[in-house]
Scaffold this motif. Structure first.
Motif, PDB file in Angstrom:
ATOM      1  N   ILE A   1     -30.078 -43.237  45.950  1.00 28.94           N
ATOM      2  CA  ILE A   1     -29.364 -43.964  47.005  1.00 28.94           C
ATOM      3  C   ILE A   1     -30.272 -44.154  48.214  1.00 28.94           C
ATOM      4  CG2 ILE A   1     -27.461 -43.854  48.660  1.00 28.94           C
ATOM      5  CD1 ILE A   1     -25.849 -42.399  46.492  1.00 28.94           C
ATOM      6  N   TYR A   2     -30.991 -43.106  48.595  1.00 25.14           N
ATOM      7  CA  TYR A   2     -31.899 -43.224  49.734  1.00 25.14           C
ATOM      8  C   TYR A   2     -33.010 -44.222  49.429  1.00 25.14           C
ATOM      9  CZ  TYR A   2     -34.966 -42.325  53.612  1.00 25.14           C
ATOM     10  OH  TYR A   2     -35.735 -42.501  54.730  1.00 25.14           O
TER      11      TYR A   2
ATOM     12  N   THR B   1     -37.815 -47.358  59.210  1.00 23.52           N
ATOM     13  CA  THR B   1     -37.740 -47.500  57.750  1.00 23.52           C
ATOM     14  C   THR B   1     -37.630 -48.964  57.345  1.00 23.52           C
ATOM     15  OG1 THR B   1     -35.341 -47.170  57.733  1.00 23.52           O
ATOM     16  CG2 THR B   1     -36.729 -45.226  57.348  1.00 23.52           C
ATOM     17  N   ALA B   2     -37.059 -49.800  58.200  1.00 23.91           N
ATOM     18  CA  ALA B   2     -36.970 -51.232  57.887  1.00 23.91           C
ATOM     19  C   ALA B   2     -38.330 -51.904  58.025  1.00 23.91           C
ATOM     20  CB  ALA B   2     -35.953 -51.906  58.802  1.00 23.91           C
TER      21      ALA B   2
ATOM     22  N   PHE C   1     -38.693 -40.212  52.483  1.00 23.61           N
ATOM     23  CA  PHE C   1     -37.599 -39.444  53.069  1.00 23.61           C
ATOM     24  C   PHE C   1     -38.141 -38.306  53.915  1.00 23.61           C
ATOM     25  CE2 PHE C   1     -34.562 -35.877  52.878  1.00 23.61           C
ATOM     26  CZ  PHE C   1     -33.538 -36.464  53.604  1.00 23.61           C
ATOM     27  N   ALA C   2     -39.159 -37.619  53.419  1.00 23.45           N
ATOM     28  CA  ALA C   2     -39.739 -36.491  54.162  1.00 23.45           C
ATOM     29  C   ALA C   2     -40.339 -36.959  55.480  1.00 23.45           C
ATOM     30  CB  ALA C   2     -40.783 -35.787  53.313  1.00 23.45           C
TER      31      ALA C   2
ATOM     32  N   PHE D   1     -37.499 -38.261  62.580  1.00 21.90           N
ATOM     33  CA  PHE D   1     -36.189 -38.031  63.188  1.00 21.90           C
ATOM     34  C   PHE D   1     -36.175 -36.724  63.981  1.00 21.90           C
ATOM     35  CE2 PHE D   1     -31.985 -35.962  62.723  1.00 21.90           C
ATOM     36  CZ  PHE D   1     -31.252 -36.792  63.560  1.00 21.90           C
ATOM     37  N   ALA D   2     -36.689 -35.658  63.373  1.00 23.54           N
ATOM     38  CA  ALA D   2     -36.707 -34.351  64.052  1.00 23.54           C
ATOM     39  C   ALA D   2     -37.575 -34.412  65.304  1.00 23.54           C
ATOM     40  CB  ALA D   2     -37.212 -33.272  63.097  1.00 23.54           C
ATOM     41  N   ALA D   3     -38.756 -35.019  65.198  1.00 16.26           N
ATOM     42  CA  ALA D   3     -39.656 -35.090  66.351  1.00 16.26           C
ATOM     43  C   ALA D   3     -39.040 -35.923  67.478  1.00 16.26           C
ATOM     44  CB  ALA D   3     -40.997 -35.681  65.921  1.00 16.26           C
ATOM     45  N   LEU D   4     -38.455 -37.059  67.146  1.00 17.51           N
ATOM     46  CA  LEU D   4     -37.826 -37.903  68.169  1.00 17.51           C
ATOM     47  C   LEU D   4     -36.628 -37.210  68.817  1.00 17.51           C
ATOM     48  CD1 LEU D   4     -37.897 -41.468  66.553  1.00 17.51           C
ATOM     49  CD2 LEU D   4     -39.205 -40.661  68.530  1.00 17.51           C
TER      50      LEU D   4
END
Length: 155
Positions: free
Chosen positions: A7-8, A49-50, A56-57, A63-66
């Motif tokens: 799905i991802y 991602t677009a 994913f990693a 995401f975590a850094a932002l």
């Protein structure tokens, strides 16, 4: 687990948009101010991602850094602007200082109740022992949940 990976792989942009929307919805319901940064970060990862082909990693790492960076920056810089604007944005009582209202009943012994901004508050008269019902008052301070008031128009 393979199904989630499939799905991802098929729709990474929409998964991050859904996460951003979900976090933003929770933020709107709670009003904490902290999930706003995670929602914005998820939106930024959706755009990343677009534009690029992020695994994913890598997307999770971005995401975590932002989220960490934006939360720390908000913690560092936003309290200053909130304090400059007059204190805690969630403290409605302190915002009443300078507002005008009216005495609900006659004050006796310097204490009574006032009606200000659609709410009734316990109040203490700053000077004097009596105040008639309906008299116009101005809030000059706050002590706990009691407002300190004076007759409106006094200096």
């Amino acid at each position: 687990m393979q199904l989630l990976g499939d799905i991802y792989a098929a729709q990474p942009f929409w998964i991050w948009v859904a996460l951003a929307a979900g976090l933003l919805a929770i933020e709107i319901m709670t009003g904490t101010g902290w999930l706003l940064w995670a929602a914005a970060s998820a939106g930024a990862v959706a755009i990343a991602t677009a534009i690029g082909d992020l695994s994913f990693a890598m997307a999770l790492l971005v995401f975590a850094a932002l989220t960490i960076a934006s939360s720390l920056l908000a913690r560092r810089y936003l309290p200053r602007s909130v304090m400059a604007a007059g204190g805690d944005i969630n403290d409605n009582v302190d915002r009443l200082v300078g507002r005008r209202g009216s005495a609900v009943h006659a004050f006796k012994g310097g204490a009574g109740r006032v009606f200000i901004d659609g709410k009734e508050w316990p109040a203490e008269l700053e000077d004097g022992e009596r105040l008639e019902a309906g008299a116009s008052v101005e809030v000059v301070g706050v002590t706990g949940v009691h407002l300190r008031v004076r007759r409106a128009g006094q200096a």
